[in-house]
Design a protein around this motif. Structure first.
Motif, PDB file in Angstrom:
ATOM      1  N   MET A   1     -21.738   6.640  -2.817  1.00  0.00           N
ATOM      2  CA  MET A   1     -20.739   6.574  -1.950  1.00  0.00           C
ATOM      3  C   MET A   1     -19.914   7.786  -1.952  1.00  0.00           C
ATOM      4  O   MET A   1     -18.856   7.658  -2.497  1.00  0.00           O
ATOM      5  CB  MET A   1     -20.005   5.174  -2.159  1.00  0.00           C
ATOM      6  N   PRO A   2     -20.056   9.011  -1.361  1.00  0.00           N
ATOM      7  CA  PRO A   2     -19.299   9.839  -1.304  1.00  0.00           C
ATOM      8  C   PRO A   2     -17.799   9.797  -1.318  1.00  0.00           C
ATOM      9  O   PRO A   2     -17.309   8.951  -0.329  1.00  0.00           O
ATOM     10  CB  PRO A   2     -19.900  10.851  -0.506  1.00  0.00           C
ATOM     11  N   ASN A   3     -16.986  10.552  -2.310  1.00  0.00           N
ATOM     12  CA  ASN A   3     -15.479  10.146  -2.080  1.00  0.00           C
ATOM     13  C   ASN A   3     -14.995   8.945  -1.967  1.00  0.00           C
ATOM     14  O   ASN A   3     -13.957   8.670  -1.578  1.00  0.00           O
ATOM     15  CB  ASN A   3     -15.081  10.969  -0.713  1.00  0.00           C
ATOM     16  N   LEU A   4     -15.761   8.118  -2.661  1.00  0.00           N
ATOM     17  CA  LEU A   4     -15.153   6.615  -2.952  1.00  0.00           C
ATOM     18  C   LEU A   4     -13.752   6.556  -3.423  1.00  0.00           C
ATOM     19  O   LEU A   4     -13.485   7.232  -4.804  1.00  0.00           O
ATOM     20  CB  LEU A   4     -16.103   5.715  -3.786  1.00  0.00           C
ATOM     21  N   ASN A   5     -12.767   6.186  -3.199  1.00  0.00           N
ATOM     22  CA  ASN A   5     -11.401   5.961  -3.573  1.00  0.00           C
ATOM     23  C   ASN A   5     -11.204   4.730  -4.475  1.00  0.00           C
ATOM     24  O   ASN A   5     -11.209   3.592  -3.925  1.00  0.00           O
ATOM     25  CB  ASN A   5     -10.413   6.204  -2.477  1.00  0.00           C
ATOM     26  N   THR A   6     -11.279   4.922  -5.665  1.00  0.00           N
ATOM     27  CA  THR A   6     -10.974   3.664  -6.567  1.00  0.00           C
ATOM     28  C   THR A   6      -9.491   3.773  -6.927  1.00  0.00           C
ATOM     29  O   THR A   6      -9.009   2.819  -7.904  1.00  0.00           O
ATOM     30  CB  THR A   6     -11.977   3.521  -7.774  1.00  0.00           C
ATOM     31  N   THR A   7      -8.804   4.808  -6.343  1.00  0.00           N
ATOM     32  CA  THR A   7      -7.218   4.725  -6.874  1.00  0.00           C
ATOM     33  C   THR A   7      -6.536   3.752  -6.539  1.00  0.00           C
ATOM     34  O   THR A   7      -6.398   3.616  -5.438  1.00  0.00           O
ATOM     35  CB  THR A   7      -6.755   6.159  -6.861  1.00  0.00           C
ATOM     36  N   VAL A   8      -5.771   3.060  -7.364  1.00  0.00           N
ATOM     37  CA  VAL A   8      -4.899   1.866  -6.722  1.00  0.00           C
ATOM     38  C   VAL A   8      -3.566   2.361  -6.712  1.00  0.00           C
ATOM     39  O   VAL A   8      -3.077   3.032  -7.464  1.00  0.00           O
ATOM     40  CB  VAL A   8      -5.142   0.788  -7.838  1.00  0.00           C
ATOM     41  N   ASN A   9      -2.877   2.048  -5.717  1.00  0.00           N
ATOM     42  CA  ASN A   9      -1.608   2.171  -5.198  1.00  0.00           C
ATOM     43  C   ASN A   9      -0.620   1.708  -6.601  1.00  0.00           C
ATOM     44  O   ASN A   9      -0.714   0.719  -6.981  1.00  0.00           O
ATOM     45  CB  ASN A   9      -1.081   1.608  -3.906  1.00  0.00           C
ATOM     46  N   LYS A  10       0.337   2.595  -6.923  1.00  0.00           N
ATOM     47  CA  LYS A  10       1.266   2.161  -8.157  1.00  0.00           C
ATOM     48  C   LYS A  10       2.150   1.168  -7.607  1.00  0.00           C
ATOM     49  O   LYS A  10       2.344   0.200  -8.715  1.00  0.00           O
ATOM     50  CB  LYS A  10       2.052   3.424  -8.465  1.00  0.00           C
ATOM     51  N   THR A  11       2.399   0.952  -6.660  1.00  0.00           N
ATOM     52  CA  THR A  11       3.310  -0.165  -6.271  1.00  0.00           C
ATOM     53  C   THR A  11       2.442  -1.553  -6.060  1.00  0.00           C
ATOM     54  O   THR A  11       3.148  -2.468  -5.796  1.00  0.00           O
ATOM     55  CB  THR A  11       3.923   0.109  -4.784  1.00  0.00           C
ATOM     56  N   HIS A  12       0.901  -1.328  -6.093  1.00  0.00           N
ATOM     57  CA  HIS A  12       0.285  -2.516  -5.663  1.00  0.00           C
ATOM     58  C   HIS A  12       0.394  -3.410  -4.541  1.00  0.00           C
ATOM     59  O   HIS A  12       0.134  -4.295  -4.411  1.00  0.00           O
ATOM     60  CB  HIS A  12       0.369  -3.359  -6.943  1.00  0.00           C
ATOM     61  N   THR A  13       1.198  -2.477  -3.462  1.00  0.00           N
ATOM     62  CA  THR A  13       1.336  -2.916  -2.182  1.00  0.00           C
ATOM     63  C   THR A  13       0.505  -2.389  -1.075  1.00  0.00           C
ATOM     64  O   THR A  13       0.636  -1.175  -1.127  1.00  0.00           O
ATOM     65  CB  THR A  13       2.801  -2.940  -1.787  1.00  0.00           C
ATOM     66  N   TYR A  14       0.029  -3.113  -0.293  1.00  0.00           N
ATOM     67  CA  TYR A  14      -1.086  -2.884   0.717  1.00  0.00           C
ATOM     68  C   TYR A  14      -0.732  -3.130   2.044  1.00  0.00           C
ATOM     69  O   TYR A  14      -0.197  -4.137   2.138  1.00  0.00           O
ATOM     70  CB  TYR A  14      -2.512  -2.702   0.419  1.00  0.00           C
ATOM     71  N   ASP A  15      -1.319  -2.736   3.449  1.00  0.00           N
ATOM     72  CA  ASP A  15      -1.169  -3.482   4.421  1.00  0.00           C
ATOM     73  C   ASP A  15      -2.113  -4.682   4.209  1.00  0.00           C
ATOM     74  O   ASP A  15      -1.873  -5.609   5.166  1.00  0.00           O
ATOM     75  CB  ASP A  15      -1.560  -2.500   5.475  1.00  0.00           C
ATOM     76  N   ALA A  16      -3.126  -4.621   3.683  1.00  0.00           N
ATOM     77  CA  ALA A  16      -4.287  -5.549   4.011  1.00  0.00           C
ATOM     78  C   ALA A  16      -5.198  -5.570   2.616  1.00  0.00           C
ATOM     79  O   ALA A  16      -5.312  -4.496   1.910  1.00  0.00           O
ATOM     80  CB  ALA A  16      -5.256  -5.428   4.806  1.00  0.00           C
ATOM     81  N   LEU A  17      -5.410  -6.940   2.261  1.00  0.00           N
ATOM     82  CA  LEU A  17      -6.260  -7.134   1.072  1.00  0.00           C
ATOM     83  C   LEU A  17      -7.639  -7.645   1.246  1.00  0.00           C
ATOM     84  O   LEU A  17      -7.459  -8.709   2.299  1.00  0.00           O
ATOM     85  CB  LEU A  17      -5.536  -7.957  -0.153  1.00  0.00           C
ATOM     86  N   VAL A  18      -8.689  -7.187   0.972  1.00  0.00           N
ATOM     87  CA  VAL A  18      -9.948  -7.677   1.312  1.00  0.00           C
ATOM     88  C   VAL A  18     -10.438  -8.205  -0.184  1.00  0.00           C
ATOM     89  O   VAL A  18     -10.731  -7.436  -1.081  1.00  0.00           O
ATOM     90  CB  VAL A  18     -10.869  -6.964   2.028  1.00  0.00           C
ATOM     91  N   ILE A  19     -11.013  -9.435  -0.101  1.00  0.00           N
ATOM     92  CA  ILE A  19     -11.735 -10.054  -1.387  1.00  0.00           C
ATOM     93  C   ILE A  19     -13.028 -10.145  -1.347  1.00  0.00           C
ATOM     94  O   ILE A  19     -13.553 -11.058  -0.474  1.00  0.00           O
ATOM     95  CB  ILE A  19     -11.017 -11.621  -1.702  1.00  0.00           C
ATOM     96  N   GLY A  20     -13.895  -9.474  -2.082  1.00  0.00           N
ATOM     97  CA  GLY A  20     -15.156  -8.935  -1.666  1.00  0.00           C
ATOM     98  C   GLY A  20     -15.638  -7.965  -1.031  1.00  0.00           C
ATOM     99  O   GLY A  20     -15.066  -7.695   0.097  1.00  0.00           O
ATOM    100  N   SER A  21     -16.922  -7.560  -1.446  1.00  0.00           N
ATOM    101  CA  SER A  21     -17.373  -6.359  -0.666  1.00  0.00           C
ATOM    102  C   SER A  21     -18.759  -6.414  -0.202  1.00  0.00           C
ATOM    103  O   SER A  21     -19.160  -5.327   0.148  1.00  0.00           O
ATOM    104  CB  SER A  21     -17.321  -5.112  -1.803  1.00  0.00           C
ATOM    105  N   GLY A  22     -19.134  -7.462  -0.081  1.00  0.00           N
ATOM    106  CA  GLY A  22     -20.345  -7.913   0.556  1.00  0.00           C
ATOM    107  C   GLY A  22     -20.533  -7.791   2.095  1.00  0.00           C
ATOM    108  O   GLY A  22     -19.872  -7.016   2.694  1.00  0.00           O
ATOM    109  N   ILE A  23     -21.399  -8.412   2.660  1.00  0.00           N
ATOM    110  CA  ILE A  23     -21.623  -8.132   4.073  1.00  0.00           C
ATOM    111  C   ILE A  23     -20.452  -8.470   5.048  1.00  0.00           C
ATOM    112  O   ILE A  23     -19.933  -7.539   5.672  1.00  0.00           O
ATOM    113  CB  ILE A  23     -22.670  -8.802   4.521  1.00  0.00           C
ATOM    114  N   SER A  24     -19.721  -9.509   4.478  1.00  0.00           N
ATOM    115  CA  SER A  24     -18.560  -9.702   5.619  1.00  0.00           C
ATOM    116  C   SER A  24     -17.255  -8.877   5.149  1.00  0.00           C
ATOM    117  O   SER A  24     -16.377  -8.612   5.699  1.00  0.00           O
ATOM    118  CB  SER A  24     -18.264 -11.304   5.754  1.00  0.00           C
TER     119      SER A  24
END
Length: 573
Positions: A1-24
């Motif tokens: 997966m080229p350029n995969l970003n695994t760096t987590v935001n230091k504030t731990h705050t995002y617009d959206a969270l997704v639990i799970g990386s399978g088909i859905s």
């Protein structure tokens, strides 16, 4: 997966969270990122990069120490999943260690799991069939469980949207109960399959045989090529990971698409403990995560959350997300959370041999089979009083190969030469039947049996019941009848039922519905009472149909993400 970003935001705050990386989960990530939301995907398993983390993708049979069979030690490690027959030496690294992932089988349940980036999208069968209103209206017409809050017209454009991106090869049939979709050129039937198709259509009104509608690129479109995906090579080594990206997986398609937006972050090794609920805001505000490497509890926050941890994973998280407002699980006002577990019942049908076509063979190892759509209980003319709902068939025809010599007696040059002569033709039909949504087919948290992270495990209490058992008898009868009518010899039925779960199509437990008193989710896959929390994996299903469900999960996910973005813009979430 080229350029995969695994760096987590230091504030731990995002617009959206997704639990799970399978088909859905992959689809949720793609849609939310492409619509401009900074999105964090939480995956409980290890990082799997496309291509570079497919260690067996190019190995041959003789390259494996046990010639693809599991060693005795592996059989102990995967002691539950070995029941399925899906796991072997070539793909074991994509399946869960059963010793590390305990659960309680109140009744036998074959839970097939693959916790890693991409989940079971690396392992699925890739069969893709649309539902019709025959399915969406079935509960209401039969007086079973509750009615779906949507109909085919609500999801039809999202099926097309998903099919274009995924790449589904198949043949249009013009059947109202199995709607056609956006198809790439179909794979080819072999000579015996073509013969059986002709005979079935000649001798049985309303029965059709076609090639499977399958998520393989037979003719890639520009948008597939842009992601680095290529044409299927007919190797049939799909469960090892496809280096060509020819079959659809999160790793080859949705996650790279999300990554192109620069809005995507993924955090593997993150076991979700629970979803954080704010009673004053009446919203889910974040997710508690156990870091499997540091063992620390970490919290992440977002305006919207998509729960896509697979049917039982999602339900386990919701049940464990308790508060004063929701003491029995987040969003569980109805008491239906954990109930109505379904799976398709299969592993039965018939097989036989065929005399003829000795001068014909086929090219490659086609990663697909045939499909016979449902033909029972479609209308009054096809109604049976033995059971409700219906079934379809998958299967294939082929010739014996060199592997047949393993158990033959022989020695010398003539014996060796005989191994290179193809054997006779044979064909099998395997039925896939619908399971009804029974309230007492359920999962609960076992607080007395914790996993290695200190989380309660699941107790699964589910079984196929009388309607499914009566359907199975008809499945075998029809399979024998069709093969014999097509001229096959030595036709025999089989039934290796096993337990519920082995269909790997577990559904239900957080069903959609109109009434918060009888369902967990509304028509937009929102949790009743928690409008910024969405569930779009198999947990959302209200009934099970008899066709493979994954393309429906994808379409529902894209539809829900579009709705969520609209609600965000309206400041409703």
């Amino acid at each position: 997966m080229p350029n995969l970003n695994t760096t987590v935001n230091k504030t731990h705050t995002y617009d959206a969270l997704v639990i799970g990386s399978g088909i859905s989960g992959g689809w949720a990530a793609k849609e939310l990122c492409e619509k401009g939301l900074k999105t964090l995907v939480l995956e409980r398993g290890r990082l799997v990069n496309h291509v570079e983390d497919y260690p067996t993708m190019n190995l041959d049979h003789w390259d494996f120490p046990h010639r693809e069979a599991l060693s005795h030690a592996d059989q102990q490690t995967y002691h539950i999943q070995t029941r399925s027959g899906f796991i072997n030496e070539t793909n074991k690294h994509f399946f869960n260690n059963d010793l590390d992932a305990p659960y309680t089988e109140v009744k036998r349940f074959d839970w097939i799991r693959g916790n890693q980036v991409g989940g079971r999208s690396l392992l699925w069968g890739k069969q893709c069939y649309r539902w019709s209103d025959l399915d969406f209206e079935a509960n209401a017409k039969d007086g079973i469980a509750i009615d779906w809050p949507i109909r085919y017209k609500d999801i039809e454009p999202w099926y097309t949207y998903a099919e274009k991106f995924v790449g589904i090869s198949g043949e249009k049939l013009g059947l109202s109960h199995l709607p056609d979709g956006y198809f790439l050129p179909p794979m080819e039937l072999n000579c015996l399959e073509k013969h059986v198709r002709t005979e079935l259509e000649r001798k049985f009104k309303g029965r059709h045989l076609t090639i499977g509608r399958v998520a393989h690129l037979t003719e890639p479109k520009p948008w597939h090529l842009e992601l680095g995906r290529a044409q299927c090579q007919n190797r049939n080594r799909c469960s090892r990971g496809c280096p060509y990206g020819a079959y659809f997986s999160s790793n080859a398609a949705t996650l790279p698409a999300a990554n192109k937006t620069n809005n995507f972050t993924i955090r593997p090794n993150s076991v979700v403990h629970s979803i954080i609920y704010d009673e004053q805001k009446q919203r889910a505000t974040g997710v508690r995560v156990i870091d499997t490497e540091s063992k620390e509890m970490v919290e992440f926050y977002a305006r919207i959350i998509f729960c896509n941890a697979s049917t039982l994973g999602t339900t386990s998280i919701l049940l464990n997300s308790t508060s004063k407002r929701y003491p029995n699980g987040l969003g569980n006002d109805s008491g239906e959370l954990g109930h109505n577990l379904m799976d398709h019942h299969y592993r039965l049908g018939a097989m036989g041999s065929f005399d003829g076509f000795e001068d014909q063979y086929y090219k490659g190892r086609r990663p697909n089979g045939i499909f016979i759509p449902r033909f029972r209980n479609l209308d009054e003319a096809t109604r049976t009083d033995k059971f409700i709902r219906g079934y379809d068939y998958q299967g294939a025809a082929g010739r014996g190969n060199w592997g047949g010599g393993v158990n033959q007696e022989g020695i010398g040059a003539n014996f060796k030469d005989s191994l290179f002569q193809p054997g006779g033709w044979g064909m099998s039909l395997v039925g896939f039947g619908e399971c009804l949504p029974y309230h007492d087919n359920q999962v609960t948290l076992d607080q007395n049996k914790k996993d290695k992270w200190g989380l309660p495990t699941l107790a699964i209490d589910a079984e196929f019941k009388e309607n499914e058992m009566k359907m199975r008898e008809q499945i075998k009868t029809d399979a024998v009848e069709m093969l014999e009518a097509a001229g096959l010899k030595n036709v025999a039925s089989f039934d290796y039922s096993g337990g519920i779960g082995v269909g790997v199509h577990e559904m239900g437990t957080a069903r959609m519905g109109r009434d918060p008193k009888t369902s967990v989710l509304n028509s937009n896959n929102q949790v009743h009472g928690v409008p910024n929390l969405f569930v779009t994996d198999g947990a959302c299903m209200t009934s099970s149909s008899c066709v493979n469900p994954s393309i429906t999960y994808m379409a529902l996910t894209a539809r829900a993400a579009d709705f969520a973005i609209g609600e965000l813009k309206k400041m409703n979430l």
